[in-house]
Motif scaffolding. Structure first.
Motif, PDB file in Angstrom:
ATOM      1  N   ASP A   1       0.613  -0.910   0.028  1.00 16.78           N
ATOM      2  CA  ASP A   1       0.323  -0.139   0.122  1.00 16.78           C
ATOM      3  C   ASP A   1       1.137   0.948   0.368  1.00 16.78           C
ATOM      4  OD1 ASP A   1      -1.876   1.631   0.195  1.00 16.78           O
ATOM      5  OD2 ASP A   1      -2.796   0.976   2.237  1.00 16.78           O
ATOM      6  N   VAL A   2       0.692   2.252  -0.389  1.00 19.37           N
ATOM      7  CA  VAL A   2       0.785   3.694  -0.889  1.00 19.37           C
ATOM      8  C   VAL A   2      -0.166   4.919   0.165  1.00 19.37           C
ATOM      9  CG1 VAL A   2       2.219   5.230  -1.587  1.00 19.37           C
ATOM     10  CG2 VAL A   2       2.604   3.123  -1.987  1.00 19.37           C
ATOM     11  N   THR A   3       0.569   5.072   1.030  1.00 16.20           N
ATOM     12  CA  THR A   3      -0.046   6.442   1.066  1.00 16.20           C
ATOM     13  C   THR A   3       0.436   8.047   0.849  1.00 16.20           C
ATOM     14  OG1 THR A   3      -1.077   7.508   3.583  1.00 16.20           O
ATOM     15  CG2 THR A   3       1.150   6.372   3.590  1.00 16.20           C
ATOM     16  N   HIS A   4      -0.565   8.789   0.528  1.00 19.83           N
ATOM     17  CA  HIS A   4       0.018  10.674   0.502  1.00 19.83           C
ATOM     18  C   HIS A   4      -0.569  11.878   1.067  1.00 19.83           C
ATOM     19  CE1 HIS A   4       0.612   8.009  -3.641  1.00 19.83           C
ATOM     20  NE2 HIS A   4      -0.601   7.627  -3.205  1.00 19.83           N
ATOM     21  N   PRO A   5       0.226  12.641   1.025  1.00 24.34           N
ATOM     22  CA  PRO A   5       0.315  13.552   1.733  1.00 24.34           C
ATOM     23  C   PRO A   5      -1.302  13.985   1.605  1.00 24.34           C
ATOM     24  CG  PRO A   5       1.946  13.739   0.711  1.00 24.34           C
ATOM     25  CD  PRO A   5       1.376  12.643  -0.403  1.00 24.34           C
TER      26      PRO A   5
ATOM     27  N   PRO B   1       4.828   4.441   1.150  1.00 22.60           N
ATOM     28  CA  PRO B   1       4.748   2.792   0.842  1.00 22.60           C
ATOM     29  C   PRO B   1       5.233   1.838   1.685  1.00 22.60           C
ATOM     30  CG  PRO B   1       6.647   3.265  -0.372  1.00 22.60           C
ATOM     31  CD  PRO B   1       6.405   4.847   0.526  1.00 22.60           C
ATOM     32  N   SER B   2       4.323   0.898   2.203  1.00 22.95           N
ATOM     33  CA  SER B   2       4.400  -0.108   2.760  1.00 22.95           C
ATOM     34  C   SER B   2       4.254  -1.117   2.408  1.00 22.95           C
ATOM     35  CB  SER B   2       3.939   0.197   3.870  1.00 22.95           C
ATOM     36  OG  SER B   2       2.218  -0.127   3.988  1.00 22.95           O
ATOM     37  N   ILE B   3       5.201  -2.296   3.548  1.00 18.16           N
ATOM     38  CA  ILE B   3       4.658  -3.064   2.523  1.00 18.16           C
ATOM     39  C   ILE B   3       4.842  -5.277   4.008  1.00 18.16           C
ATOM     40  CG2 ILE B   3       7.305  -4.232   2.871  1.00 18.16           C
ATOM     41  CD1 ILE B   3       6.758  -6.380   0.085  1.00 18.16           C
ATOM     42  N   VAL B   4       3.685  -5.325   3.704  1.00 15.38           N
ATOM     43  CA  VAL B   4       3.783  -6.630   5.129  1.00 15.38           C
ATOM     44  C   VAL B   4       3.821  -7.620   4.353  1.00 15.38           C
ATOM     45  CG1 VAL B   4       1.934  -5.107   6.190  1.00 15.38           C
ATOM     46  CG2 VAL B   4       1.444  -6.535   4.781  1.00 15.38           C
ATOM     47  N   SER B   5       3.846  -9.360   4.708  1.00 11.39           N
ATOM     48  CA  SER B   5       3.552 -10.275   4.233  1.00 11.39           C
ATOM     49  C   SER B   5       4.159 -11.390   5.517  1.00 11.39           C
ATOM     50  CB  SER B   5       5.917 -10.677   4.061  1.00 11.39           C
ATOM     51  OG  SER B   5       6.266 -10.823   4.341  1.00 11.39           O
TER      52      SER B   5
ATOM     53  N   ASN C   1       5.263 -19.962  -4.132  1.00 10.95           N
ATOM     54  CA  ASN C   1       4.592 -19.619  -4.670  1.00 10.95           C
ATOM     55  C   ASN C   1       4.859 -17.680  -3.980  1.00 10.95           C
ATOM     56  OD1 ASN C   1       3.576 -21.374  -6.402  1.00 10.95           O
ATOM     57  ND2 ASN C   1       2.229 -22.050  -4.136  1.00 10.95           N
ATOM     58  N   LEU C   2       4.340 -16.957  -4.473  1.00 10.91           N
ATOM     59  CA  LEU C   2       3.789 -14.831  -4.052  1.00 10.91           C
ATOM     60  C   LEU C   2       2.670 -14.991  -4.149  1.00 10.91           C
ATOM     61  CD1 LEU C   2       7.680 -13.286  -4.406  1.00 10.91           C
ATOM     62  CD2 LEU C   2       7.031 -14.380  -2.652  1.00 10.91           C
ATOM     63  N   VAL C   3       2.234 -14.570  -3.246  1.00 12.60           N
ATOM     64  CA  VAL C   3       0.418 -13.599  -3.889  1.00 12.60           C
ATOM     65  C   VAL C   3       0.752 -11.659  -3.577  1.00 12.60           C
ATOM     66  CG1 VAL C   3      -1.756 -14.132  -3.352  1.00 12.60           C
ATOM     67  CG2 VAL C   3      -0.399 -16.221  -4.367  1.00 12.60           C
ATOM     68  N   LEU C   4       0.595 -11.665  -4.329  1.00 11.68           N
ATOM     69  CA  LEU C   4       0.650 -10.309  -3.873  1.00 11.68           C
ATOM     70  C   LEU C   4      -1.069  -9.997  -3.969  1.00 11.68           C
ATOM     71  CD1 LEU C   4       3.531 -10.748  -4.677  1.00 11.68           C
ATOM     72  CD2 LEU C   4       3.893  -8.549  -5.024  1.00 11.68           C
ATOM     73  N   TYR C   5      -1.471  -9.144  -2.999  1.00  9.39           N
ATOM     74  CA  TYR C   5      -2.632  -7.729  -2.722  1.00  9.39           C
ATOM     75  C   TYR C   5      -1.974  -6.631  -2.898  1.00  9.39           C
ATOM     76  CZ  TYR C   5      -5.935 -12.291  -1.830  1.00  9.39           C
ATOM     77  OH  TYR C   5      -5.923 -13.534  -1.942  1.00  9.39           O
ATOM     78  N   ARG C   6      -2.119  -6.584  -3.885  1.00  9.74           N
ATOM     79  CA  ARG C   6      -1.916  -4.420  -3.555  1.00  9.74           C
ATOM     80  C   ARG C   6      -3.195  -3.329  -3.540  1.00  9.74           C
ATOM     81  NH1 ARG C   6      -0.149   0.109  -4.126  1.00  9.74           N
ATOM     82  NH2 ARG C   6       1.609   1.121  -5.248  1.00  9.74           N
TER      83      ARG C   6
ATOM     84  N   TYR D   1      -5.525  -4.830   3.787  1.00  6.52           N
ATOM     85  CA  TYR D   1      -5.241  -4.334   5.839  1.00  6.52           C
ATOM     86  C   TYR D   1      -3.925  -3.819   5.929  1.00  6.52           C
ATOM     87  CZ  TYR D   1      -9.027  -3.303   9.400  1.00  6.52           C
ATOM     88  OH  TYR D   1      -9.676  -2.870   9.545  1.00  6.52           O
ATOM     89  N   TYR D   2      -3.141  -4.467   6.906  1.00  8.46           N
ATOM     90  CA  TYR D   2      -2.441  -4.565   7.872  1.00  8.46           C
ATOM     91  C   TYR D   2      -1.030  -3.708   6.836  1.00  8.46           C
ATOM     92  CZ  TYR D   2      -3.032  -9.312  10.179  1.00  8.46           C
ATOM     93  OH  TYR D   2      -3.412  -9.723  10.916  1.00  8.46           O
ATOM     94  N   ALA D   3      -1.461  -3.661   5.607  1.00  6.74           N
ATOM     95  CA  ALA D   3      -0.697  -2.641   4.934  1.00  6.74           C
ATOM     96  C   ALA D   3      -0.790  -1.710   4.881  1.00  6.74           C
ATOM     97  CB  ALA D   3      -0.586  -3.390   3.493  1.00  6.74           C
ATOM     98  N   ASP D   4      -1.809  -1.395   4.616  1.00 11.92           N
ATOM     99  CA  ASP D   4      -3.076  -0.018   5.414  1.00 11.92           C
ATOM    100  C   ASP D   4      -2.635   0.315   6.712  1.00 11.92           C
ATOM    101  OD1 ASP D   4      -4.855   1.901   4.684  1.00 11.92           O
ATOM    102  OD2 ASP D   4      -5.858   1.606   5.595  1.00 11.92           O
ATOM    103  N   LEU D   5      -2.393   0.070   7.778  1.00  9.35           N
ATOM    104  CA  LEU D   5      -1.907   0.016   9.035  1.00  9.35           C
ATOM    105  C   LEU D   5      -0.652   0.748   8.751  1.00  9.35           C
ATOM    106  CD1 LEU D   5      -4.262  -2.778  10.969  1.00  9.35           C
ATOM    107  CD2 LEU D   5      -4.630  -0.339  10.773  1.00  9.35           C
ATOM    108  N   VAL D   6      -0.119  -0.213   9.167  1.00 12.17           N
ATOM    109  CA  VAL D   6       1.622   0.639   8.522  1.00 12.17           C
ATOM    110  C   VAL D   6       1.530   1.363   8.122  1.00 12.17           C
ATOM    111  CG1 VAL D   6       3.694  -0.143   8.045  1.00 12.17           C
ATOM    112  CG2 VAL D   6       2.443  -2.683   8.377  1.00 12.17           C
ATOM    113  N   CYS D   7       0.966   1.980   6.999  1.00 13.33           N
ATOM    114  CA  CYS D   7       0.991   3.384   6.386  1.00 13.33           C
ATOM    115  C   CYS D   7       0.557   4.164   7.482  1.00 13.33           C
ATOM    116  CB  CYS D   7       0.187   3.423   4.906  1.00 13.33           C
ATOM    117  SG  CYS D   7       0.653   2.504   4.272  1.00 13.33           S
ATOM    118  N   GLU D   8      -0.968   3.905   8.019  1.00 12.42           N
ATOM    119  CA  GLU D   8      -0.903   4.380   9.332  1.00 12.42           C
ATOM    120  C   GLU D   8       0.387   4.825  10.788  1.00 12.42           C
ATOM    121  OE1 GLU D   8      -4.205   6.571   8.931  1.00 12.42           O
ATOM    122  OE2 GLU D   8      -4.344   6.845   7.136  1.00 12.42           O
TER     123      GLU D   8
END
Length: 366
Positions: A88-92, A104-108, A155-160, A310-317
């Motif tokens: 995920d990416v959060t913007h101003p 930007p953030s990444i979780v896995s 396998n790599l499954v990415l949710y963007r 969801y987690y990637a969004d929390l990391v951005c916050e």
């Protein structure tokens, strides 16, 4: 040694947000202490449910697993051999300082229980949705998987998350090559030549106006929404491409909003097409995504979007807390001032989100 601190904050205080951002920055970046903040008025009520909710977060931060589901819920996709990734990416936002960057953030996932999701954060030029350091981020998460499992995922499954429909092709043009480059660095040439790992990229859409309503009373829940677990993959979906709507949760009130999943690149599920047909691959993806929605470790029921996004969004916050002097300058600064005027350099902002080594591989953001 892991340290964790409890901090009680006053409720309904004008300085609450300023205090919270300062605490999170000090603990996560400066001191390397896992912290859990609670509201003193709520904590004093001695309500079991409140204590349970706090306990769920503390257990995650200490490396525990709150709950899991049987592997059969993922169909033919084995969690033991699959690394699920959220981006995920959060913007101003309006009101942010001109120095505010995009983050930007990444979780896995790191094991078969899918209970722990370590994260990483970067900064980049403001309002750039494509992740510029994606190769480095993916490399870091693959190395972490290898350190936990002594092998690399098949396998790599990415949710963007956070990508509009008009940017799907840009993801394929810019981010897919970056991911492939990370794979070529971490995996051996022989594995890459054999097509290992298989990769799938799925866009998670939350900002849409599609709603679904029951036509019969038997199909409705107690507040009139369709029952949780609804999947819509025909009729209102894209005729030429692969997408579906999933309402995994039960809304507490008002109309439930389904999440929209759009597959823009697939190697993981493609092999099912020859075995079970395209319908079998679609069913496998829908079942896997639905199963993931029950693994959001801060809740004991399904959530509206799958945990990687969801987690990637929390990391951005959380990153916005570290950069509060840029994102919310009027609320005061939780971090030392970097530049009093003009745009702060990306490298300067990067130092402000550099996690302490003691917590960087833990779920500090929960």
């Amino acid at each position: 040694m892991v340290r964790i601190g409890f901090i009680s904050l006053p409720s309904r205080s004008p300085a609450l947000l300023k205090c919270l951002t300062a605490v999170k920055y000090s603990c996560d970046v400066q001191e390397g202490v896992l912290c859990q903040c609670v509201v003193d008025s709520k904590f004093a009520k001695q309500q079991i449910q409140y204590y349970v909710n706090v306990g769920l977060k503390v257990n995650l931060k200490l490396g525990g697993v709150n709950h899991s589901i049987p592997a059969i819920n993922f169909g033919t996709i084995s969690p033991e051999k699959t690394m699920f990734v959220g981006l995920d990416v959060t913007h101003p936002s309006p009101g942010s300082a001109s120095s505010a960057p995009s983050v930007p953030s990444i979780v896995s996932s790191v094991d078969r229980t899918l209970g722990q999701w370590p994260a990483a954060i970067r900064v980049q030029e403001a309002r750039n949705e494509m992740i510029t350091d994606l190769t480095e981020l993916v490399q870091g998460q693959l190395r972490l998987w290898r350190s936990k499992n002594r092998t690399l995922p098949a396998n790599l499954v990415l949710y963007r998350d956070g990508v509009s429909e008009g940017q799907y092709q840009t993801v394929l043009d810019d981010e897919l090559p970056a991911i492939k480059k990370a794979i070529s660095i971490i995996y051996s040439p022989a594995e890459v030549k054999q097509g290992v790992p298989r990769l799938s990229i799925i866009i998670v859409g939350k900002r849409h106006h599609t709603r679904f309503y029951p036509t019969k009373a038997d199909d409705a829940d107690k507040i009139g929404n369709l029952k949780h677990g609804l999947v819509v993959d025909r009729g209102v979906t894209n005729f030429c491409n692969w997408d579906f709507f999933l309402q995994a949760h039960s809304a507490l009130y008002a109309t439930a909003k389904s999440a929209h999943y759009y597959v823009i690149y697939d190697e993981v599920l493609r092999r099912l097409s020859s075995e079970q047909g395209q319908a079998g691959a679609a069913d496998a993806l829908e079942k896997m995504t639905h199963g993931l929605c029950y693994l959001f470790s801060r809740a004991t029921s399904a959530v509206s979007i799958c945990p990687p996004a969801y987690y990637a969004d929390l990391v951005c916050e959380r990153a916005r807390c570290y950069l509060s002097q840029h994102f919310a300058p009027s609320s005061g600064s939780a971090t030392p001032a970097s530049e009093s005027s003009g745009s702060a350099s990306v490298s300067t902002a990067g130092r402000e989100v550099a996690l302490h080594d003691a917590i960087k591989h833990r779920m500090f953001y929960i």
